[in-house]
Design a protein around this motif. Sequence first.
Motif, PDB file in Angstrom:
ATOM      1  N   ALA A 129      -2.302  -2.786  -0.133  1.00  0.00           N
ATOM      2  CA  ALA A 129      -2.111  -1.579   0.680  1.00  0.00           C
ATOM      3  C   ALA A 129      -3.202  -1.466   1.739  1.00  0.00           C
ATOM      4  N   THR A 130      -4.432  -1.794   1.403  1.00  0.00           N
ATOM      5  CA  THR A 130      -5.540  -1.741   2.360  1.00  0.00           C
ATOM      6  C   THR A 130      -5.330  -2.716   3.504  1.00  0.00           C
ATOM      7  N   VAL A 131      -4.940  -3.930   3.194  1.00  0.00           N
ATOM      8  CA  VAL A 131      -4.686  -4.933   4.235  1.00  0.00           C
ATOM      9  C   VAL A 131      -3.537  -4.491   5.123  1.00  0.00           C
ATOM     10  N   TYR A 132      -2.480  -3.964   4.549  1.00  0.00           N
ATOM     11  CA  TYR A 132      -1.327  -3.506   5.323  1.00  0.00           C
ATOM     12  C   TYR A 132      -1.729  -2.378   6.276  1.00  0.00           C
ATOM     13  N   PHE A 133      -2.443  -1.385   5.794  1.00  0.00           N
ATOM     14  CA  PHE A 133      -2.842  -0.264   6.654  1.00  0.00           C
ATOM     15  C   PHE A 133      -3.826  -0.707   7.726  1.00  0.00           C
ATOM     16  N   TRP A 134      -4.715  -1.626   7.420  1.00  0.00           N
ATOM     17  CA  TRP A 134      -5.627  -2.148   8.433  1.00  0.00           C
ATOM     18  C   TRP A 134      -4.836  -2.838   9.539  1.00  0.00           C
ATOM     19  N   TYR A 135      -3.875  -3.654   9.148  1.00  0.00           N
ATOM     20  CA  TYR A 135      -3.051  -4.370  10.124  1.00  0.00           C
ATOM     21  C   TYR A 135      -2.290  -3.387  11.014  1.00  0.00           C
ATOM     22  N   ARG A 153       5.650  -2.354 -19.195  1.00  0.00           N
ATOM     23  CA  ARG A 153       4.325  -2.841 -19.571  1.00  0.00           C
ATOM     24  C   ARG A 153       3.382  -2.655 -18.387  1.00  0.00           C
ATOM     25  N   PHE A 154       2.182  -2.244 -18.653  1.00  0.00           N
ATOM     26  CA  PHE A 154       1.164  -2.040 -17.629  1.00  0.00           C
ATOM     27  C   PHE A 154       0.155  -3.163 -17.717  1.00  0.00           C
ATOM     28  N   TYR A 155      -0.022  -3.859 -16.602  1.00  0.00           N
ATOM     29  CA  TYR A 155      -1.008  -4.923 -16.555  1.00  0.00           C
ATOM     30  C   TYR A 155      -2.237  -4.419 -15.803  1.00  0.00           C
ATOM     31  N   GLY A 156      -3.384  -4.683 -16.293  1.00  0.00           N
ATOM     32  CA  GLY A 156      -4.634  -4.190 -15.717  1.00  0.00           C
ATOM     33  C   GLY A 156      -4.890  -4.688 -14.300  1.00  0.00           C
ATOM     34  N   ILE A 157      -4.353  -5.816 -13.920  1.00  0.00           N
ATOM     35  CA  ILE A 157      -4.587  -6.382 -12.595  1.00  0.00           C
ATOM     36  C   ILE A 157      -3.685  -5.737 -11.528  1.00  0.00           C
ATOM     37  N   SER A 158      -2.631  -5.076 -11.909  1.00  0.00           N
ATOM     38  CA  SER A 158      -1.661  -4.560 -10.926  1.00  0.00           C
ATOM     39  C   SER A 158      -2.254  -3.472 -10.031  1.00  0.00           C
TER      40      SER A 158
END
Length: 155
Positions: free
Chosen positions: A17-23, A4-9
């Motif tokens: 991913a953005t927070v991880y790469f910034w860190y 199932r695909f949820y729109g929020i995922s």
Amino acid sequence: MALRFYGISVPLSTILATVYFWYQTQYRPAQKKKAAFQEIDMKVMKRASECAISAGIGDLLHVHYSSYLKSNGKQFETSRNSAEPYVFKLGTCNQAGKPECLKGFQNAVMGMCAGEKRKATIPPKLGYKGKGRPAGISKDEKVVFNIELVDIDKD
């Protein structure tokens, strides 16, 4: 069974991913770089009257220096016996045992202006820890450098 695909995922994974790469790229390397400078006990003894350019990697620096052992104050090397200052290219190591090969010495002269004087106490891991140590210096010895930047030649 279909997934199932949820729109929020998708937006949620993009934010994570953005927070991880910034860190990874911003936060952690800055701490390591700052820690290396904090290990050097550096005091500006005399500020330059005018600072048009400062020392950076690849610059040809003309310095007078004296080096002492922190434990007993014994001077083991100096450029002040010579009329001409010691000249080296910042960021290169031409001869093992010379100050430009020490990471602590390079960090100490980085950003100096012509006419400035600094006193830097360099810990063993940024100083003479391995090969090229002058005689009489143990591998766990702190070294004190009195540095005067006479001139800078930009590349």
